[in-house]
Scaffold this motif. Sequence first.
Motif: not given
Length: 365
Positions: A148, A171, A173, A355, A359
């Motif tokens: 991730h 992601h 963020v 965030r 997630i």
Amino acid sequence: MRLTLIAGARPNFIKIAPLIDAIKAHNNSGKKKIDYRLVHTGQHYDRNMSESFFKELGISEPDDNLGAGGGTQAEQTANIMVRFEEHLRNNPTDCVLVVGDVTSTLACSIVAKKMVTDVAHVEAGIRSGDLAMPEEINRMVTDAITDHFFTTSHTANENLQKSGVPDSKVHFVGNVMIDSLLKHQPRFTPPAIYAEKELKPQQYFVLTLHRPSNVDDPTHFFAIIQAIMESVKDLPVIFPVHPRTARNIEQSGIVMPPNLVLAEPMSYLQFNYLVQQAKAVITDSGGITEETTVMGIPCITLRNSTERPETVTIGTNELIGANPAAIAPQLEKIMEGKWKKGGIPELWDGKASERIIAILSGLYS
């Protein structure tokens, strides 16, 4: 969900603190609980590099301190890996979260993946393109095995896309370091040297240098110092000296100019007070360029490359290389009040940690 947070060096502590805050807020909201463990690898063991940051940033005592200590790159990496492997064997987790690009980031990521455990990398995708920097190798290897990816900029997103990382794993963020900065800004505290030297806002400079290319060669190092001191007129330059740089100064026998003020390494709240009140910062660090960008302080970076280009294209930073001759023209702009104003990059708003935790909670629900 079980989450293991890794911290080992000063920049890690600043990035981990808001993540812990976000986990606590998540757990207090009634959502499915995140059980977390904080592991301090012991990579930085100097009090100003470790304990004071935990206290100032409100981080509770680590669940485990691996006590890896110093040594060469290989020795330190090996020590962290051996000790973290034992920790992870005794404390299985769903995901190991690493931040930044220090030795601990690399070492714990490798151990986690070899033990078939997911890795989340906060500040993924940043690149300088300079393989002479240990941090660049740490970033590349960590991102090669990460599950991730949490990014601070569109440039980082593009770097990951170019290396073949699926968009679904990336992601965007924002910047957790800025989460800490904005939270603690009202608590910045003047260091003792501020009163001792009768410093006044915008009437002094801050200097930090520690990279081998700038401080290992005494001739080159002193040329940098001379170029700076000749350009700031009589204004003081406050130089919190990194231990590595202090050793080099002592061994060289170089006599420093009187308005160059050598200081001990400072705590987080003290150093950022000094930066916030400065006329400008001269550095070869990466993280400081992010903080100066958000605080609107002119910043000159003495490096040929940066892994944080948004601090240059958007922020208050200028990358000028390591040639001492390039310093005077830039300082002249600052002295004449002609420095660019700069802006704040997207999502550097103090909410990146929220965030990230939202997630991760969704991924492991």
